[in-house]
Design a protein around this motif. Structure first.
Motif, PDB file in Angstrom:
ATOM      1  N   LEU A  41     -21.758  43.687  13.950  1.00  0.00           N
ATOM      2  CA  LEU A  41     -21.228  44.004  15.275  1.00  0.00           C
ATOM      3  C   LEU A  41     -22.223  44.812  16.099  1.00  0.00           C
ATOM      4  CD1 LEU A  41     -18.839  44.070  17.269  1.00  0.00           C
ATOM      5  CD2 LEU A  41     -18.077  46.142  16.111  1.00  0.00           C
ATOM      6  N   TYR A  42     -22.957  45.723  15.447  1.00  0.00           N
ATOM      7  CA  TYR A  42     -23.841  46.625  16.170  1.00  0.00           C
ATOM      8  C   TYR A  42     -25.297  46.162  16.153  1.00  0.00           C
ATOM      9  CZ  TYR A  42     -19.663  49.314  15.626  1.00  0.00           C
ATOM     10  OH  TYR A  42     -18.363  49.713  15.640  1.00  0.00           O
ATOM     11  N   ASP A  43     -25.552  44.931  15.714  1.00  0.00           N
ATOM     12  CA  ASP A  43     -26.912  44.410  15.735  1.00  0.00           C
ATOM     13  C   ASP A  43     -27.294  43.857  17.105  1.00  0.00           C
ATOM     14  OD1 ASP A  43     -27.338  45.094  13.131  1.00  0.00           O
ATOM     15  OD2 ASP A  43     -26.800  43.139  12.336  1.00  0.00           O
ATOM     16  N   LYS A  44     -26.310  43.478  17.883  1.00  0.00           N
ATOM     17  CA  LYS A  44     -26.626  42.955  19.214  1.00  0.00           C
ATOM     18  C   LYS A  44     -26.916  44.120  20.166  1.00  0.00           C
ATOM     19  CE  LYS A  44     -21.811  42.639  20.494  1.00  0.00           C
ATOM     20  NZ  LYS A  44     -20.726  41.848  20.976  1.00  0.00           N
ATOM     21  N   LEU A  46     -27.052  46.540  23.494  1.00  0.00           N
ATOM     22  CA  LEU A  46     -26.081  46.951  24.499  1.00  0.00           C
ATOM     23  C   LEU A  46     -26.422  46.334  25.845  1.00  0.00           C
ATOM     24  CD1 LEU A  46     -25.778  50.707  23.596  1.00  0.00           C
ATOM     25  CD2 LEU A  46     -24.019  48.982  23.296  1.00  0.00           C
ATOM     26  N   GLY A  52     -26.811  50.690  27.400  1.00  0.00           N
ATOM     27  CA  GLY A  52     -25.375  50.827  27.551  1.00  0.00           C
ATOM     28  C   GLY A  52     -24.968  51.240  28.954  1.00  0.00           C
ATOM     29  N   TYR A  80     -15.015  52.563  25.444  1.00  0.00           N
ATOM     30  CA  TYR A  80     -15.863  52.699  24.265  1.00  0.00           C
ATOM     31  C   TYR A  80     -15.227  52.094  23.008  1.00  0.00           C
ATOM     32  CZ  TYR A  80     -12.824  56.715  23.697  1.00  0.00           C
ATOM     33  OH  TYR A  80     -11.728  57.523  23.607  1.00  0.00           O
ATOM     34  N   LYS A  82     -14.476  49.069  22.702  1.00  0.00           N
ATOM     35  CA  LYS A  82     -15.140  47.778  22.529  1.00  0.00           C
ATOM     36  C   LYS A  82     -16.422  47.950  21.714  1.00  0.00           C
ATOM     37  CE  LYS A  82     -13.438  45.782  26.789  1.00  0.00           C
ATOM     38  NZ  LYS A  82     -13.785  45.263  28.117  1.00  0.00           N
ATOM     39  N   ASP A  83     -17.139  49.022  21.949  1.00  0.00           N
ATOM     40  CA  ASP A  83     -18.366  49.323  21.220  1.00  0.00           C
ATOM     41  C   ASP A  83     -18.536  50.842  21.170  1.00  0.00           C
ATOM     42  OD1 ASP A  83     -20.843  49.450  20.073  1.00  0.00           O
ATOM     43  OD2 ASP A  83     -21.775  47.999  21.423  1.00  0.00           O
ATOM     44  N   ARG A  85     -20.816  52.706  20.368  1.00  0.00           N
ATOM     45  CA  ARG A  85     -22.121  53.227  20.792  1.00  0.00           C
ATOM     46  C   ARG A  85     -22.109  53.638  22.256  1.00  0.00           C
ATOM     47  NH1 ARG A  85     -25.948  48.397  19.253  1.00  0.00           N
ATOM     48  NH2 ARG A  85     -24.185  47.285  20.138  1.00  0.00           N
ATOM     49  N   GLU A  86     -21.121  53.201  23.021  1.00  0.00           N
ATOM     50  CA  GLU A  86     -21.019  53.536  24.443  1.00  0.00           C
ATOM     51  C   GLU A  86     -20.439  54.934  24.668  1.00  0.00           C
ATOM     52  OE1 GLU A  86     -21.915  51.941  27.107  1.00  0.00           O
ATOM     53  OE2 GLU A  86     -22.153  49.860  26.531  1.00  0.00           O
TER      54      GLU A  86
END
Length: 113
Positions: A41-44, A46, A52, A80, A82-83, A85-86
């Protein structure tokens, strides 16, 4: 390479030890999955040039402060989720919006009173 088994007093191969512990239910043998490349999930990257929405709004907010308020709305709207990291960038923008609001309020009070 071998590992000394304390309970039996003899040397066992690593795979035997891992397999034996696996039978007890505590450990399992992990093999690298070289056939398939799994994309997490976090390889793509931002959005907004990879930094971001939150950090992008934070940086551009110094030239156009309403972007901080836009990011604050996203933060309180749980964008956040959704992801994750945001979250940091959106929180930084919300803090910047708060500081900006307080500064504008102080300047307005000084000028008009």
């Amino acid at each position: 390479m071998s590992v000394l088994s304390m309970e039996q007093g003899r040397a066992l191969a690593n795979e035997e030890v891992v397999q034996r512990r696996s039978d007890e239910g505590k450990y399992s043998l992990l093999r690298p999955d070289t056939d398939k490349e799994k994309v997490g999930l976090y390889d793509k990257p931002l959005s907004c040039f990879g930094c971001g929405v939150g950090w992008f709004s934070f940086l551009l907010g110094f030239t156009f402060p309403p972007l901080w308020y836009f990011a604050t709305i996203l933060y309180f709207g749980s964008y956040y989720l959704k992801d994750p990291r945001e979250r940091a960038g959106l929180a930084a923008s919300a803090i910047a919006a708060l500081i900006c609001s307080v500064a504008v309020l102080i300047v307005a009070l000084v000028v008009f009173l």
